[in-house]
Design an enzyme around this catalytic site. Structure first.
Site, PDB file in Angstrom:
ATOM      1  N   GLY A  65     -12.723   1.309   7.004  1.00  0.00           N
ATOM      2  CA  GLY A  65     -13.587   2.470   7.031  1.00  0.00           C
ATOM      3  C   GLY A  65     -12.962   3.744   7.547  1.00  0.00           C
ATOM      4  N   GLY A  66     -11.634   3.880   7.517  1.00  0.00           N
ATOM      5  CA  GLY A  66     -10.995   5.098   7.993  1.00  0.00           C
ATOM      6  C   GLY A  66     -11.273   6.300   7.107  1.00  0.00           C
ATOM      7  CG  ASN A 108      -7.764  -0.887   2.918  1.00  0.00           C
ATOM      8  OD1 ASN A 108      -8.827  -1.215   3.419  1.00  0.00           O
ATOM      9  ND2 ASN A 108      -6.730  -0.573   3.649  1.00  0.00           N
ATOM     10  CG  ASN A 164      -8.314  -3.737   6.419  1.00  0.00           C
ATOM     11  OD1 ASN A 164      -8.116  -2.577   6.104  1.00  0.00           O
ATOM     12  ND2 ASN A 164      -7.935  -4.219   7.580  1.00  0.00           N
ATOM     13  NE  ARG A 179      -6.409   7.326   3.825  1.00  0.00           N
ATOM     14  CZ  ARG A 179      -6.727   6.174   4.408  1.00  0.00           C
ATOM     15  NH1 ARG A 179      -6.001   5.087   4.162  1.00  0.00           N
ATOM     16  NH2 ARG A 179      -7.749   6.090   5.224  1.00  0.00           N
ATOM     17  CG  HIS A 187      -6.131  -2.205  11.620  1.00  0.00           C
ATOM     18  ND1 HIS A 187      -6.870  -3.229  12.197  1.00  0.00           N
ATOM     19  CD2 HIS A 187      -7.036  -1.471  10.888  1.00  0.00           C
ATOM     20  CE1 HIS A 187      -8.135  -3.121  11.824  1.00  0.00           C
ATOM     21  NE2 HIS A 187      -8.264  -2.079  11.036  1.00  0.00           N
ATOM     22  CD1 TRP A 188      -4.475  -0.641   6.935  1.00  0.00           C
ATOM     23  CD2 TRP A 188      -2.862   0.821   6.437  1.00  0.00           C
ATOM     24  NE1 TRP A 188      -5.075   0.507   6.486  1.00  0.00           N
ATOM     25  CE2 TRP A 188      -4.117   1.409   6.182  1.00  0.00           C
ATOM     26  CE3 TRP A 188      -1.694   1.546   6.207  1.00  0.00           C
ATOM     27  CZ2 TRP A 188      -4.231   2.708   5.684  1.00  0.00           C
ATOM     28  CZ3 TRP A 188      -1.815   2.835   5.725  1.00  0.00           C
ATOM     29  CH2 TRP A 188      -3.070   3.411   5.468  1.00  0.00           C
TER      30      TRP A 188
END
Length: 289
Positions: A37-38, A46, A106, A188, A266-267
């Site tokens: 949810g970034g 993603n 994720n 991004r 995290h990724w």
């Protein structure tokens, strides 16, 4: 296999009055992939680079969650964002004639996957959770909010978004800092300042945080009811959802196992792409790792 691009995999369908945007490729058992949810996030941002690997084995649906990537949401939520997402996913499966699907999520997407398992257990087969979102990730040792979430919250604060803020946030997502290129930061950032991205923030604010829905987001209280075979994956160096967030779910979910990836943030799907794909695909196929 034909090269899989954003354009040739893009799909749109109206489900229950809401437009759902997703990408589809491959044949075989169904697999739904749910992004985090970034700011500026989407299914493609993603998992676009991972889609070819999964499409070799599954009918893969990379779904944009409500408010992200063109997927709609109600002006006023009558249920929690995660519950709405779970219902929308199963309605999408109905629309596509899919009786049961694997799911891989994720962060926010992992929380949505877990919620789907709770409210529509018969529609899911195997589950992969990566860096699970706060609804299921309960911090035991590391301070909260973690650095990555703090950077994300700072992005939209006065004096407003900037490339420097975006870079600072993205660098918390990975262990391999070489992945954060000027091109990625710009891409991004451009996605994050569009109306569409603001829409995603609005959807989360409206449907995730109101106190009347709080009980629907406390997934850790119901984790023992998720009976599906589940693989929890975590980057050991995750600075968004630290590793200790995995332990309560691992303890409570009766058929969960944990795979920790070293030198990984995290990724995981980007930081340790080959290992993450190998382990998750083997698990989903119920094959030896």
């Amino acid at each position: 296999m034909t090269d899989l691009t954003f354009e040739n995999t893009s799909r749109h369908v109206n489900v229950g009055g809401y437009d759902v945007a997703y990408h589809e490729a491959g044949e075989g058992p169904a697999l739904v992939m749910l992004h985090g949810g970034g700011s500026g996030a989407s299914g493609w941002s993603n998992f676009g680079a991972n889609l070819p690997s999964y499409a070799k084995h599954f009918r893969t649906l990379v779904v944009n969650q409500p408010g992200f990537g063109g997927t709609g949401y109600p002006e006023e939520f009558s249920r929690h964002y995660l519950t709405f997402t779970a219902d929308l996913i199963t309605d999408l499966l109905d629309e596509l004639g899919i009786e049961k699907s694997h799911v891989l999520g994720n962060s926010l997407g992992a929380a949505a996957a877990a919620k789907t398992a709770l409210v529509h257990p018969e529609r899911l087969d195997r589950i992969v959770l990566m860096g699970t979102g706060t609804a299921l990730s309960v911090g035991l040792f590391a301070p909260r909010p973690a650095e990555g979430l703090s950077r994300l919250q700072e992005f939209n604060k006065p004096p407003g978004p900037s490339l420097a803020k975006m870079e600072a946030f993205l660098r918390t997502l990975v262990y391999n800092q070489d992945l954060i290129t000027p091109e990625l930061v710009q891409q991004r950032f451009d996605a994050a300042v569009t109306f569409e991205a603001s829409d995603g923030n609005r959807a989360l604010t409206l449907g995730y945080h109101p106190p009347q829905f709080a009980h629907e987001a406390q997934l850790w209280k119901e984790a023992d009811q998720i009976k599906h075979e589940t693989l929890i994956t975590w980057g050991r160096e995750d600075r968004v959802q630290p590793l200790d967030g995995a332990f309560l779910a691992l303890q409570l979910m009766p058929n969960a196992r944990l795979h920790v990836i070293p030198k990984c943030g995290h990724w995981a799907q980007a930081d340790r792409k080959d290992e993450f794909e190998r382990v998750s695909i083997s698990f989903l196929r119920n094959a030896p790792v």
